[in-house]
Design a protein around this motif. Structure first.
Motif, PDB file in Angstrom:
ATOM      1  N   TRP A   2       0.857  -1.189   0.000  1.00 22.02           N
ATOM      2  CA  TRP A   2       0.000   0.000   0.000  1.00 22.02           C
ATOM      3  C   TRP A   2       0.889   1.233   0.000  1.00 22.02           C
ATOM      4  O   TRP A   2       1.848   1.292   0.772  1.00 22.02           O
ATOM      5  N   VAL A   3       0.588   2.196  -0.870  1.00 21.47           N
ATOM      6  CA  VAL A   3       1.392   3.403  -0.957  1.00 21.47           C
ATOM      7  C   VAL A   3       0.524   4.633  -0.717  1.00 21.47           C
ATOM      8  O   VAL A   3      -0.680   4.617  -0.955  1.00 21.47           O
ATOM      9  N   ALA A   4       1.174   5.675  -0.217  1.00 24.05           N
ATOM     10  CA  ALA A   4       0.479   6.931   0.048  1.00 24.05           C
ATOM     11  C   ALA A   4       1.280   8.076  -0.546  1.00 24.05           C
ATOM     12  O   ALA A   4       2.515   8.078  -0.486  1.00 24.05           O
ATOM     13  N   GLU A   5       0.570   9.023  -1.126  1.00 23.35           N
ATOM     14  CA  GLU A   5       1.190  10.256  -1.601  1.00 23.35           C
ATOM     15  C   GLU A   5       0.124  11.338  -1.614  1.00 23.35           C
ATOM     16  O   GLU A   5      -1.066  11.051  -1.559  1.00 23.35           O
ATOM     17  N   ALA A  51      -1.737   1.688   7.779  1.00 22.01           N
ATOM     18  CA  ALA A  51      -0.491   2.447   7.942  1.00 22.01           C
ATOM     19  C   ALA A  51      -0.367   3.516   6.865  1.00 22.01           C
ATOM     20  O   ALA A  51      -0.011   4.666   7.152  1.00 22.01           O
ATOM     21  N   ALA A  52      -0.672   3.156   5.627  1.00 18.96           N
ATOM     22  CA  ALA A  52      -0.609   4.129   4.529  1.00 18.96           C
ATOM     23  C   ALA A  52      -1.608   5.259   4.778  1.00 18.96           C
ATOM     24  O   ALA A  52      -1.301   6.437   4.551  1.00 18.96           O
ATOM     25  N   VAL A  81       5.093   8.155  11.184  1.00 23.93           N
ATOM     26  CA  VAL A  81       3.788   7.691  11.675  1.00 23.93           C
ATOM     27  C   VAL A  81       3.395   6.405  10.951  1.00 23.93           C
ATOM     28  O   VAL A  81       2.988   5.424  11.583  1.00 23.93           O
ATOM     29  N   GLY A  82       3.536   6.403   9.622  1.00 19.14           N
ATOM     30  CA  GLY A  82       3.176   5.222   8.840  1.00 19.14           C
ATOM     31  C   GLY A  82       3.959   3.988   9.245  1.00 19.14           C
ATOM     32  O   GLY A  82       3.396   2.904   9.390  1.00 19.14           O
ATOM     33  N   ALA A  83       5.266   4.148   9.444  1.00 15.26           N
ATOM     34  CA  ALA A  83       6.114   3.016   9.832  1.00 15.26           C
ATOM     35  C   ALA A  83       5.714   2.480  11.205  1.00 15.26           C
ATOM     36  O   ALA A  83       5.679   1.256  11.421  1.00 15.26           O
ATOM     37  N   ARG A  84       5.403   3.391  12.129  1.00 16.91           N
ATOM     38  CA  ARG A  84       5.004   2.974  13.476  1.00 16.91           C
ATOM     39  C   ARG A  84       3.692   2.181  13.419  1.00 16.91           C
ATOM     40  O   ARG A  84       3.568   1.116  14.025  1.00 16.91           O
ATOM     41  N   VAL A  85       2.720   2.697  12.675  1.00 17.60           N
ATOM     42  CA  VAL A  85       1.425   2.018  12.552  1.00 17.60           C
ATOM     43  C   VAL A  85       1.599   0.684  11.826  1.00 17.60           C
ATOM     44  O   VAL A  85       0.996  -0.318  12.211  1.00 17.60           O
ATOM     45  N   ASP A  86       2.439   0.654  10.786  1.00  9.30           N
ATOM     46  CA  ASP A  86       2.677  -0.579  10.040  1.00  9.30           C
ATOM     47  C   ASP A  86       3.238  -1.659  10.960  1.00  9.30           C
ATOM     48  O   ASP A  86       2.812  -2.813  10.909  1.00  9.30           O
ATOM     49  N   ALA A  87       4.203  -1.282  11.807  1.00  9.51           N
ATOM     50  CA  ALA A  87       4.790  -2.252  12.738  1.00  9.51           C
ATOM     51  C   ALA A  87       3.732  -2.785  13.703  1.00  9.51           C
ATOM     52  O   ALA A  87       3.658  -3.994  13.951  1.00  9.51           O
ATOM     53  N   GLN A 138       0.384  -2.810  13.253  1.00 12.54           N
ATOM     54  CA  GLN A 138      -0.602  -3.585  12.507  1.00 12.54           C
ATOM     55  C   GLN A 138      -0.060  -4.968  12.136  1.00 12.54           C
ATOM     56  O   GLN A 138      -0.767  -5.963  12.246  1.00 12.54           O
ATOM     57  N   THR A 139       1.195  -5.016  11.708  1.00 14.61           N
ATOM     58  CA  THR A 139       1.805  -6.283  11.315  1.00 14.61           C
ATOM     59  C   THR A 139       1.924  -7.207  12.525  1.00 14.61           C
ATOM     60  O   THR A 139       1.623  -8.396  12.440  1.00 14.61           O
ATOM     61  N   ALA A 140       2.334  -6.654  13.669  1.00 16.18           N
ATOM     62  CA  ALA A 140       2.441  -7.450  14.896  1.00 16.18           C
ATOM     63  C   ALA A 140       1.067  -7.942  15.348  1.00 16.18           C
ATOM     64  O   ALA A 140       0.905  -9.095  15.739  1.00 16.18           O
ATOM     65  N   LEU A 141       0.078  -7.067  15.242  1.00 15.31           N
ATOM     66  CA  LEU A 141      -1.290  -7.422  15.627  1.00 15.31           C
ATOM     67  C   LEU A 141      -1.803  -8.543  14.734  1.00 15.31           C
ATOM     68  O   LEU A 141      -2.362  -9.527  15.218  1.00 15.31           O
TER      69      LEU A 141
END
Length: 144
Positions: free
Chosen positions: A36-39, A59-60, A105-111, A113-116
């Motif tokens: 998933w990408v964001a811009e 996360a994105a 923020v995205g990296a923190r949420v991604d980590a 979410q992935t752990a969850l």
């Protein structure tokens, strides 16, 4: 003939709903390979600010929210308005500063979410061999 038109418009509506389902949040899209990408487009410019590539759509979307908040302020339309963190730096920030904040923020949420997601999938099935690279879970430790 009317019946055929009815069905085709229903099919189109279903396709639109499926497309909407694939893109559940504002400001993000899914790559062919599943990332998933964001811009975001800079105000009054044709250029875009790249906000990163993420494993999860959440996360994105958080990265996008961070950027749009710094660009447009409290009136911005956000995916998660309840989770935006107010900051004294709001205002005239460079594209690089906005990108940095959004990707953090995205990296923190991604980590998270992935752990969850990993813990949810592990709880449904018992692994045959323990993963020695995993940190022990304090909830499941034998110590009292």
């Amino acid at each position: 003939m009317d019946g055929a038109e009815c069905c085709s418009s229903t099919e189109k509506r279903k396709q639109r709903q499926q497309q909407h389902h694939e893109k559940p949040y504002r400001g993000i899209r899914m790559r062919k390979w599943g990332k998933w990408v964001a811009e975001i487009r800079e105000p009054n410019k044709r250029s875009r600010i790249w906000l990163g590539s993420y494993t999860t759509p959440v996360a994105a979307a958080h990265a996008y929210d961070t950027a749009v908040f710094y660009l447009r302020g409290p009136s911005a339309r956000l995916n998660f308005p309840e989770s935006i963190v107010q900051d004294n730096e709001l205002g005239d920030m460079s594209a690089a500063s906005i990108r940095k904040k959004a990707t953090e923020v995205g990296a923190r949420v991604d980590a998270l979410q992935t752990a969850l997601h990993a813990s949810e999938s592990n709880s449904s099935r018992v692994p045959e061999k323990p993963d020695l690279n995993e940190y022990p879970d304090p909830e499941n430790s034998d110590e009292d």
